[in-house]
Design an enzyme around this catalytic site. Sequence first.
Site, mmCIF file in Angstrom:
data_model
loop_
_atom_site.group_PDB
_atom_site.id
_atom_site.type_symbol
_atom_site.label_atom_id
_atom_site.label_comp_id
_atom_site.label_asym_id
_atom_site.label_seq_id
_atom_site.Cartn_x
_atom_site.Cartn_y
_atom_site.Cartn_z
ATOM 1 N N TYR A 172 -8.941 4.850 8.119
ATOM 2 C CA TYR A 172 -9.128 5.117 9.550
ATOM 3 C C TYR A 172 -10.174 6.219 9.643
ATOM 4 O O TYR A 172 -10.006 7.276 9.017
ATOM 5 C CB TYR A 172 -7.838 5.639 10.196
ATOM 6 C CG TYR A 172 -6.744 4.606 10.341
ATOM 7 C CD1 TYR A 172 -6.000 4.192 9.244
ATOM 8 C CD2 TYR A 172 -6.442 4.059 11.588
ATOM 9 C CE1 TYR A 172 -4.989 3.251 9.375
ATOM 10 C CE2 TYR A 172 -5.419 3.120 11.731
ATOM 11 C CZ TYR A 172 -4.706 2.718 10.621
ATOM 12 O OH TYR A 172 -3.711 1.792 10.746
ATOM 13 N N LYS B 173 1.623 -1.130 15.007
ATOM 14 C CA LYS B 173 3.061 -1.235 15.299
ATOM 15 C C LYS B 173 3.511 -2.517 16.013
ATOM 16 O O LYS B 173 4.711 -2.796 16.080
ATOM 17 C CB LYS B 173 3.500 -0.044 16.178
ATOM 18 C CG LYS B 173 3.441 1.288 15.466
ATOM 19 C CD LYS B 173 4.582 1.425 14.469
ATOM 20 C CE LYS B 173 4.441 2.608 13.581
ATOM 21 N NZ LYS B 173 4.610 2.347 12.174
ATOM 22 N N TYR C 281 4.185 6.170 10.240
ATOM 23 C CA TYR C 281 3.316 5.056 9.855
ATOM 24 C C TYR C 281 4.099 3.983 9.092
ATOM 25 O O TYR C 281 3.987 2.789 9.408
ATOM 26 C CB TYR C 281 2.157 5.582 8.998
ATOM 27 C CG TYR C 281 1.003 4.622 8.888
ATOM 28 C CD1 TYR C 281 0.005 4.589 9.853
ATOM 29 C CD2 TYR C 281 0.912 3.739 7.827
ATOM 30 C CE1 TYR C 281 -1.054 3.702 9.753
ATOM 31 C CE2 TYR C 281 -0.137 2.852 7.716
ATOM 32 C CZ TYR C 281 -1.121 2.835 8.681
ATOM 33 O OH TYR C 281 -2.168 1.946 8.585
ATOM 34 N N HIS D 242 0.838 -1.206 0.000
ATOM 35 C CA HIS D 242 0.000 0.000 0.000
ATOM 36 C C HIS D 242 0.864 1.243 0.000
ATOM 37 O O HIS D 242 1.711 1.409 0.869
ATOM 38 C CB HIS D 242 -0.908 0.016 1.241
ATOM 39 C CG HIS D 242 -2.048 -0.938 1.131
ATOM 40 N ND1 HIS D 242 -3.103 -0.952 1.998
ATOM 41 C CD2 HIS D 242 -2.293 -1.921 0.220
ATOM 42 C CE1 HIS D 242 -3.946 -1.898 1.635
ATOM 43 N NE2 HIS D 242 -3.471 -2.508 0.572
ATOM 44 N N PRO E 15 -3.470 -0.805 18.969
ATOM 45 C CA PRO E 15 -3.246 -1.231 17.580
ATOM 46 C C PRO E 15 -3.475 -0.156 16.525
ATOM 47 O O PRO E 15 -3.300 -0.433 15.329
ATOM 48 C CB PRO E 15 -4.259 -2.377 17.405
ATOM 49 C CG PRO E 15 -5.328 -2.084 18.399
ATOM 50 C CD PRO E 15 -4.677 -1.409 19.557
HETATM 51 C C1 PHB Z 1 -5.086 -5.064 10.430
HETATM 52 O O1 PHB Z 1 -5.103 -5.198 9.192
HETATM 53 O O2 PHB Z 1 -5.378 -6.003 11.173
HETATM 54 C C2 PHB Z 1 -4.706 -3.754 11.028
HETATM 55 C C3 PHB Z 1 -4.283 -2.728 10.200
HETATM 56 C C4 PHB Z 1 -3.950 -1.509 10.755
HETATM 57 C C5 PHB Z 1 -4.052 -1.320 12.121
HETATM 58 C C6 PHB Z 1 -4.463 -2.342 12.949
HETATM 59 C C7 PHB Z 1 -4.797 -3.576 12.402
HETATM 60 O O3 PHB Z 1 -3.754 -0.099 12.641
#
Ligand code: PHB
Length: 431
Positions: free
Chosen positions: A242, A337, A425, A113, A333
């Site tokens: 997000y 990280k 990120y 990505h 989460p």
């Molecule tokens: C996930 O794909 O499980 C995932 C992706 C980003 C995050 C947390 C979990 O910040």
Amino acid sequence: MRRARTGGDDRKILRQDGNLFQRSGEGHEKIGTIKFNANLKQKTQVGIIGAGPAGLTLALLLHRATIDCVILEYRSREYVESRVRAGLLEQNTVDLLHELGVANRLNKEGLRHRGVYLSFDEQRIRIPFDELTGGRCITIYGQQEVLKDQVQACIEKGIEILFEAEVTEINGVATNSSSLVYRQNDEQHVLSCDFVAGCDGFHGIARTSLPNNIYNEFRKDYPFSWLGILAHAKPSSDELVYAYHQRGFALHSLRSETVSRLYIQVDNDDRLENWSDDKIWNELSLRLQTEGFHLNTGAIFEKAITPMRSFMIDNLQYGRLFLAGDAAHIVPPTGGKGLNLAVADIKWLAGALIHFYKHNKEDQLQGYTANALRRVWRAQDFSNFMTYLFHKQAAHGSFEYNLQKSKFDYIRLSKAYATTIAENYVGLKDI
Ligand code: PHB
Ligand code: APR
């Protein structure tokens, strides 16, 4: 807050004949005998507790440097390989998996990505990682897939992993004769080693084996949890989303062209029984809503509620015992990280152990805590920042809400702010 000491004991000494002594006053008192199984290895250079990303990555790095190690893992291979966790790999993590030769499937199935969508009150912006960070990206590939590849590689290389082997004592790490006592098939065994790597996760024995006066503990429990699902649904977005919404946070992620991974913010006392599949899809659709967005739905095959926590200790070493990964720190989460930090610790630890065996010098081992903690603190800050930016904490229109909105506006207006988010990120290169 400090933890009580419940685990291993450096006052215990294990003799070659299997007799276990404890220091009492000036002398030693025999307190038991441990059985040696001739079929199992009894001595190694590095005894690794835990076959998560930290333990497996360490084993592969040590093996490449011809350092002998054994992994003791409490759970079965099936359990370890099927435990659903996050799936976001930083560029550094992907590079290391390539370097270790365990990236064949990652190359084929991992989804690279080059940006991420951030949404606030149904307005969406995109942060282009590659443009802002000189071509660095993230890759989506489930943690359990990383583990399957690593376990397979360990077995092929002849690295010994004992599954269903629970370490019950860590002894002698303050001396030069460390050992791990473990139970397998209802029998107790012992493994002598030069060093112990505590890669045994948040609930493991390694952290509780540290004397409680050698570290400070930091902990923050957030007033919300994540309800996460995996579903046979075509992803509704080509990149992660997000979203802050008045109804609460939502995250759209994915695993493949046919599997979506989605999360919503719920209260800490909420329960899965309160969430029918229809209710989850409906809530996701409301929270992820932006102009032109359509949420694809499908059969949900995994559902769990996870609390959100920041946790760490500030000393990762006691004598010859070193902690890495979730054993030493947990991040919420929201920044993706967890696995990446575990791997970053291990790069420092493996480097220091290799340096020790090559030059017989402990300087890098002594520097391990300080080196690893620099990145841990950065990730703590970024994960905390992302968590507070996107979760609903107070009423719409409140002071907290307006601070969140102001930050979001600033990301939209300022390339400098967007770059700060992008470089954290994808993972800072040198820290
Ligand atoms: C996930 O794909 O499980 C995932 C992706 C980003 C995050 C947390 C979990 O910040
Ligand atoms: N003896 C042997 N094994 C143990 C013991 C013990 N006493 N206690 C715990 N373990 C094992 C667990 O069964 C687990 O498989 O240690 C392993 C630790 O693995 P992880 O929890 O995956 O920890 P780590 O390798 O640090 O990886 C951190 O995993 O928890 C996720 O989101 C987190 O992505 C992060 C990553």
